[in-house]
Each structure stands twice: as structure tokens, then as C-alpha cells.
Design an enzyme around this catalytic site. Structure first.
Site, mmCIF file in Angstrom:
data_model
loop_
_atom_site.group_PDB
_atom_site.id
_atom_site.type_symbol
_atom_site.label_atom_id
_atom_site.label_comp_id
_atom_site.label_asym_id
_atom_site.label_seq_id
_atom_site.Cartn_x
_atom_site.Cartn_y
_atom_site.Cartn_z
ATOM 1 N N GLN A 61 71.535 24.928 -17.792
ATOM 2 C CA GLN A 61 72.338 25.738 -18.718
ATOM 3 C C GLN A 61 73.727 26.036 -18.174
ATOM 4 O OE1 GLN A 61 69.090 28.821 -19.454
ATOM 5 N NE2 GLN A 61 70.134 28.677 -21.422
ATOM 6 N N GLU A 111 61.978 28.914 -19.220
ATOM 7 C CA GLU A 111 62.903 28.374 -18.206
ATOM 8 C C GLU A 111 62.384 27.051 -17.646
ATOM 9 O OE1 GLU A 111 65.717 29.624 -18.293
ATOM 10 O OE2 GLU A 111 65.107 31.458 -19.313
ATOM 11 N N HIS A 169 63.388 24.301 -19.786
ATOM 12 C CA HIS A 169 64.778 23.866 -19.584
ATOM 13 C C HIS A 169 64.866 22.811 -18.471
ATOM 14 C CE1 HIS A 169 67.262 26.216 -22.250
ATOM 15 N NE2 HIS A 169 66.778 27.366 -21.853
HETATM 16 NI NI NI Z 1 66.995 29.230 -22.762
#
Ligand code: NI
Length: 176
Positions: free
Chosen positions: A53, A144, A147
Site C-alpha cells: 500500500q 493485511e 494485501h
Molecule cells: Ni487495506
């Protein structure tokens, strides 16, 4: 330093992140990245953030909840760093609840997740850790961890009709 957050559509969010050598965790570069990820997560009122991210395809995620205006009802979660995590369900029970994402700005949706999970990872000092988590903490861990596999919460939704803008979420769906 507050980092720029990758938004949905950026290819880095769809790549599988690379493992980090545990010996590298203590290096100034990785330690600075961890500090910056935590600072960025707090700046944008996130409850978790993964390295992809912030445009780095590395298996590092930070999780933590203190008073958070985006999740006012969430219970406190102490700051937790997960490096090269392995996540397995620790119960057969799945629970649907609301999730949002700093990379999917302004939207919430209901996502089924395992109620509890078993986690193996390295911590911020590069030491192996193993623990069990449940409830909202388990939910954030799964979010997470996704991700790091190139997935976002939209991929896990089984009913896209619950996808909601934040203003409408607050108006119609936020509890109490
Ligand atoms: Ni997220």
C-alpha cells in the site's frame, strides 16, 4: 515520514509481495520503512497497513488501533508488526462484518472472515512470533495478509450489494 498510499488500480496492489530476510529486519532501511508505515497508517486513521500500500511489494504489515475516528467502536489493538506472516484459520466459524481500506478510499463492504486465526510471523525485531487472534484483530490480520498476496477486501466479498459509500454507511449502516 508520511508515505503516499497506492490506490486500487495500481499494479503494486495486485502483486504477491516478496519475503523479507529476517536478518534484514533490523537494518536501518527496513526499520525506517516500518516507522514510516506506522506513521502513514496513523495519519490516515487506518487500523492496518501493508507495504504494497506504500508501493513496496514486501511482506510487511502493521496493525494497531487506538482511538480511531474511522472505526470508533473498535477495541484497542496494540501495535503489531507482521513480517512474512503465515495465517491459518483457527476455527471453522466465519463472520461477516464491515471493512474499508486506505487503498479503496470512501467505500465499505461486508466481508466474511475466519473468526479466529493462528499467526506465525517475524516481529519488528526480526524475532519469530506465533499467536492466536480473534474478532476484529483476526479480521484486520486477514485483511493485511490478503494485501501481501495481491488481494483486496473486494475480492473476498460474497455479496457486492453491501458495498457502500462512507457517508451512506454512517447514515444507514453504522451501529448505534
Ligand atoms: Ni487495506
Amino acid at each position: 515520514m508520511i508515505l503516499k498510499v497506492a490506490r486500487l488500480g495500481h499494479p503494486v496492489l495486485r502483486r504477491k509481495a516478496r519475503r523479507v530476510s529476517p536478518r534484514q529486519v533490523g537494518s536501518p532501511g527496513v526499520q525506517a520503512l516500518i516507522r514510516d508505515m506506522v506513521e502513514t497508517m496513523r495519519e490516515y486513521d487506518g487500523v492496518g497497513i501493508a507495504a504494497p500500500q506504500v508501493h513496496l511489494a514486501l511482506q510487511i504489515a502493521a496493525i494497531g488501533v487506538d482511538h480511531n475516528p474511522r472505526y470508533p467502536k473498535a477495541r484497542r489493538i496494540p501495535l503489531t508488526l507482521l513480517i512474512n506472516p503465515r495465517v491459518r484459520p483457527a476455527s471453522r466459524r466465519q463472520v461477516k462484518d464491515w471493512e474499508g481500506c486506505l487503498s479503496v478510499e470512501g467505500l465499505r463492504g461486508r466481508v466474511p472472515r475466519w473468526h479466529s486465526v493462528e499467526v506465525e510471523a517475524y516481529n519488528a525485531q526480526g524475532k519469530p512470533v506465533r499467536f492466536r487472534a480473534s474478532g476484529f484483530f483476526a479480521r484486520v490480520i486477514q485483511h493485511e495478509w490478503d494485501h501481501l498476496q495481491g488481494k483486496v477486501f473486494l475480492d473476498r466479498m460474497t455479496d457486492l450489494s453491501t458495498l457502500t459509500h462512507l457517508t451512506e454507511y454512517a447514515r444507514y449502516w453504522a451501529k448505534g
